[in-house]
Every structure is written in C-alpha cells, then in structure tokens.
Scaffold this motif. Sequence first.
Motif, PDB file in Angstrom:
ATOM      1  N   GLU A   1       0.799  -1.223   0.160  1.00 46.02           N
ATOM      2  CA  GLU A   1       0.120   0.075   0.075  1.00 46.02           C
ATOM      3  C   GLU A   1       0.894   1.353  -0.074  1.00 46.02           C
ATOM      4  O   GLU A   1       1.690   1.266   0.943  1.00 46.02           O
ATOM      5  CB  GLU A   1      -0.927   0.083   1.258  1.00 46.02           C
ATOM      6  CG  GLU A   1      -1.953  -1.157   1.109  1.00 46.02           C
ATOM      7  CD  GLU A   1      -3.294  -0.856   1.886  1.00 46.02           C
ATOM      8  OE1 GLU A   1      -3.326   0.263   2.428  1.00 46.02           O
ATOM      9  OE2 GLU A   1      -4.099  -1.756   1.951  1.00 46.02           O
ATOM     10  N   ILE A   2       0.594   2.114  -0.941  1.00 46.52           N
ATOM     11  CA  ILE A   2       1.534   3.322  -1.057  1.00 46.52           C
ATOM     12  C   ILE A   2       0.632   4.647  -0.830  1.00 46.52           C
ATOM     13  O   ILE A   2      -0.598   4.469  -1.319  1.00 46.52           O
ATOM     14  CB  ILE A   2       2.059   3.376  -2.537  1.00 46.52           C
ATOM     15  CG1 ILE A   2       2.885   2.096  -2.943  1.00 46.52           C
ATOM     16  CG2 ILE A   2       2.827   4.645  -2.507  1.00 46.52           C
ATOM     17  CD1 ILE A   2       4.004   1.849  -2.114  1.00 46.52           C
ATOM     18  N   PRO A   3       0.828   5.162   0.106  1.00 46.81           N
ATOM     19  CA  PRO A   3       0.011   6.442   0.387  1.00 46.81           C
ATOM     20  C   PRO A   3       0.008   7.539  -0.607  1.00 46.81           C
ATOM     21  O   PRO A   3       0.835   7.582  -1.354  1.00 46.81           O
ATOM     22  CB  PRO A   3       0.536   7.049   1.816  1.00 46.81           C
ATOM     23  CG  PRO A   3       1.973   6.688   1.723  1.00 46.81           C
ATOM     24  CD  PRO A   3       2.018   5.258   1.137  1.00 46.81           C
ATOM     25  N   GLU A   4      -1.314   8.186  -0.552  1.00 51.24           N
ATOM     26  CA  GLU A   4      -1.396   9.151  -1.473  1.00 51.24           C
ATOM     27  C   GLU A   4      -0.169  10.317  -1.214  1.00 51.24           C
ATOM     28  O   GLU A   4      -0.007  10.788   0.184  1.00 51.24           O
ATOM     29  CB  GLU A   4      -2.736  10.114  -1.222  1.00 51.24           C
ATOM     30  CG  GLU A   4      -3.033  11.238  -2.027  1.00 51.24           C
ATOM     31  CD  GLU A   4      -4.473  11.732  -1.651  1.00 51.24           C
ATOM     32  OE1 GLU A   4      -5.394  11.122  -2.178  1.00 51.24           O
ATOM     33  OE2 GLU A   4      -4.699  12.657  -0.983  1.00 51.24           O
TER      34      GLU A   4
ATOM     35  N   TRP B   1       5.126   2.578 -10.345  1.00 55.86           N
ATOM     36  CA  TRP B   1       5.963   1.511 -10.385  1.00 55.86           C
ATOM     37  C   TRP B   1       7.343   2.169  -9.855  1.00 55.86           C
ATOM     38  O   TRP B   1       7.818   1.653  -8.747  1.00 55.86           O
ATOM     39  CB  TRP B   1       6.312   1.077 -11.735  1.00 55.86           C
ATOM     40  CG  TRP B   1       7.128  -0.090 -11.865  1.00 55.86           C
ATOM     41  CD1 TRP B   1       6.896  -1.380 -11.782  1.00 55.86           C
ATOM     42  CD2 TRP B   1       8.750  -0.069 -11.598  1.00 55.86           C
ATOM     43  NE1 TRP B   1       8.022  -2.274 -11.732  1.00 55.86           N
ATOM     44  CE2 TRP B   1       9.116  -1.495 -11.610  1.00 55.86           C
ATOM     45  CE3 TRP B   1       9.540   0.688 -11.777  1.00 55.86           C
ATOM     46  CZ2 TRP B   1      10.409  -1.873 -11.433  1.00 55.86           C
ATOM     47  CZ3 TRP B   1      10.906   0.530 -11.384  1.00 55.86           C
ATOM     48  CH2 TRP B   1      11.291  -0.813 -11.283  1.00 55.86           C
ATOM     49  N   GLU B   2       7.729   3.284 -10.053  1.00 60.76           N
ATOM     50  CA  GLU B   2       9.083   3.888  -9.807  1.00 60.76           C
ATOM     51  C   GLU B   2       8.834   4.151  -8.262  1.00 60.76           C
ATOM     52  O   GLU B   2      10.065   4.003  -7.474  1.00 60.76           O
ATOM     53  CB  GLU B   2       9.406   4.959 -10.564  1.00 60.76           C
ATOM     54  CG  GLU B   2      10.587   5.657 -10.181  1.00 60.76           C
ATOM     55  CD  GLU B   2      11.231   6.825 -11.041  1.00 60.76           C
ATOM     56  OE1 GLU B   2      11.679   7.662 -10.649  1.00 60.76           O
ATOM     57  OE2 GLU B   2      10.785   6.869 -12.262  1.00 60.76           O
ATOM     58  N   VAL B   3       7.905   4.843  -7.795  1.00 57.29           N
ATOM     59  CA  VAL B   3       7.686   5.164  -6.521  1.00 57.29           C
ATOM     60  C   VAL B   3       7.593   4.051  -5.436  1.00 57.29           C
ATOM     61  O   VAL B   3       8.389   3.557  -4.607  1.00 57.29           O
ATOM     62  CB  VAL B   3       6.292   5.814  -6.069  1.00 57.29           C
ATOM     63  CG1 VAL B   3       6.292   5.812  -4.713  1.00 57.29           C
ATOM     64  CG2 VAL B   3       6.623   7.254  -6.770  1.00 57.29           C
ATOM     65  N   ALA B   4       6.984   2.660  -5.980  1.00 59.84           N
ATOM     66  CA  ALA B   4       6.951   1.432  -5.253  1.00 59.84           C
ATOM     67  C   ALA B   4       8.185   0.567  -5.138  1.00 59.84           C
ATOM     68  O   ALA B   4       8.680   0.351  -4.197  1.00 59.84           O
ATOM     69  CB  ALA B   4       5.824   0.667  -5.723  1.00 59.84           C
TER      70      ALA B   4
END
Length: 430
Positions: A189-192, A319-322
């Motif tokens: 889970e990636i936050p806003e 993708w890059e952030v995760a």
Amino acid sequence: MFASLLENYQKTRSLTLKLAEPLAPEDQVVQPVPYVSPPKWHLAHTTWFFETFVLQKNLKDYQAHHPQYAYLFNSYYEQAGERWGRSQRGFLSRPTVAEIIEYRHAVDQSLETLLLDIEAFDLSEQEQIYETITLGIHHEQQHQELLLYDLKYILGHNPLFPAYVTKSPLETQQTPHTPTSTPPQHYLEIPEGIYKIGHQGDSFYFDNERGRHQVFLHQYRILDRLITCGEYREFIESSGYQNPQYWLMEGWEWIQTENLTAPLYWHLDQSPEQQGWCHYTLHGYEALDWDAPVTHISFYEADAFARWAGKRLPTEFEWEVACNLSEPEIPQTANFLNSQQLHPQPRTQHSQQFYGDVWEWTSSPYCPYPYYEIPAGALGEYNGKFMVNQMVLRGGSCATLREHIRPTYRNFFHPQMRWQFSGLRLAEYC
C-alpha cells in the motif's frame, strides 16, 4: 577515469562476442520478421556506432574500415546519412560473420589507440569523448539484450526448437514445477502524496530519464511480485482470449488478426511425450514452470489479464515510487543476464521482483518528462523521436545486465510487441 572506461569498453565488447559464440554462421543471417535483426547485424551496428560517433570525429586521419559499412549498419540516425532498410537486413549474406568480427577488432584497436593518447585533447574534448564512449557502451548493452530477443525468435520459430545453450547437468536433473493453485497475492500500500520522479546523481542515465519532477499519486496498492505462468494459464483457460470485454479495441482486433490464444512461444502439446503446455526457451523446448513469471506477452495481453483479474496495470510513476520504497537497492538475488539463467525464474524468498526476470508493462504512454529537450545532433535521435505510440516498461529482465539497470530506467515498445522478455504485475486504487 579513462583507464576504467577502457576496461569497461573492452568488457562490453567481449561480452557481445561471447553471446554470439554459440551461434552457427547460418543462424547469424536469418531475419524472419522485419523487427528481428540478424544477429551479425548487431555485431556490426554497435561497431558502427563507435566508428561513426567517436573515431571519425576525434581520431586524426581516420579512414572508415569499409566505405559502405555506414550505409549497411546505420539503424535510424537520419543525420548520420542514408541507410539500408531495416526489413532487408536479412538479405545481407555479405559481409560475412568473419568480416564483421574483423571490423570489430579493427575499430576496437583504433578506439584503444585514441584513449591511450587522450591527453592530446583539451579538457572539453576529453569530456565529450568520455560521454560518447559511455553512451556507446550502454548502447551496446541494449543491443546485447536485443540480440538475445532476436536469436530466441529465430531459433524458437525453427520446428526443431534448437537450444541456444544447453543447461548444466545439475539444472537438467531438477524436476520442473507442477501446476499449482493461484499463489496468494499480497499488495504493497502506497499512501497518497507528491513524489519525485526521474534520475538524480552523477551516474549514467539516458536523456529520457532527465528532468526530475514531482507527480501527485492517489493512494494505491501494487502487487509485491510478478504474475506467474500458472495465473496466466487460468486466464487462458477461462477463455480470456475469446472474450472481448477484457480487451482494448486495438488489442482485440490484433489478436483476431494474428489468431493468438497464448503468449509467444507457448504450445499446447498433444504428443505422448508431453501432453500439456510447453514453451520454447533459450535452453530448448521445455514444459512450462507454472511458478515462473509469465513472459513474452504484449501490452494488450497484459492489460487484458489485469482487467480479467479485476485490477489494472500500474503507471510508470506508481512503479518507480513503489520500487524505491520497497527495494531501494537492487537485490543480489535479482535475475539478470549476469546470472546466465536466460529465463525468468520463480520468485525467491523476500524478493518483490521489481528488478530482473521480465520487463514490466505499465499503463503509461512513452512521453517526455517536463522540460525535456532533444539533444542536438544525430545522437539526439536516440530517444526523443520515438515518444509516440509506445508504452513504457520498467525493471529490466533476465537478458538485461545488472549494471545497466536503475529504478528510473524507461524502456519502451509498441503495444503489440512481445518478442522481448515482458510480463506484468497488478495494481489498483485503494
């Protein structure tokens, strides 16, 4: 600095020849479709790059190795002169493989002479030479991967299914995975928030990664692994290729026209020896490993699978952030060309598979970053002019060198292309 550059150059050039070593001369001239180049063409084109952009511009009184090689082995650099058509590369029985190897050695010798005399140039010239050779090294690394795509297509469409390389006795003794039920799916889970995208630092990067900028991302979830062959088999067996509701219009028209029902190289084998799904690999014809990542699928197929699964493909920014949050360092266990597996491998413990195995399709069109400007000259044609009608892939593959990849690397292909090692992972909004 230039000593390490020369060492890297020599290492890269040697690896290309090593990759071509298992091939017979007959293998090296075949071009079954326009987008597949004969293997020997890669050996010549990468050499032409150094001759054209380094030697002819910097080595005094340098004479081209052959007056027509520039015409034969230029790929798409309009400003570098006219060129032989891409779809006709397989017509060239001459120059022979031996003559191309001789060409490589001659250019290597001249470039080494240039570097040994580098102090004869002023500092600005030295910097330009260094940057161009470095780009040429990375360019050749890209062609090493393309070489593997092309020779796999050539050998994989031969009804004999000849192996490019054979497995070791230990690998041959290993029992293939049997079909399994769908493995559990765990999501990150990636936050806003607002996140920074693009390359930073002094290490090498391509111009399409330039322009670090901010993007806003809604809260989302992304699968912590790649989709497996077993999961993709469920899509096939649930009539995924026969149901238009999962497909983009162009994708549906494409699979109908091409009569496609499975990934490239998959065969539903009815012979007494196999009785089931098999596929061609660079090690030859094998039963499918259902726990390995699915590969050789187009963007259309990846997108259709995601819709069938009730999910979507991540954007390249997601993708890059995760990747940066979950695997900020490339794991030692990542499956790259360096491992010599030459095929995607089942997930290892704790790996989230952001690196290696397969290039991952994203839902992002290949577009320039903010403030991107195409560099001047023929080398400016390297990336910018392709920023239309293509989709971005991330992460590298089993045919990518470990030292070639980074989290900001943007690969790109047309949505119907699938001869590259390409797969997917799923995403969804929270």
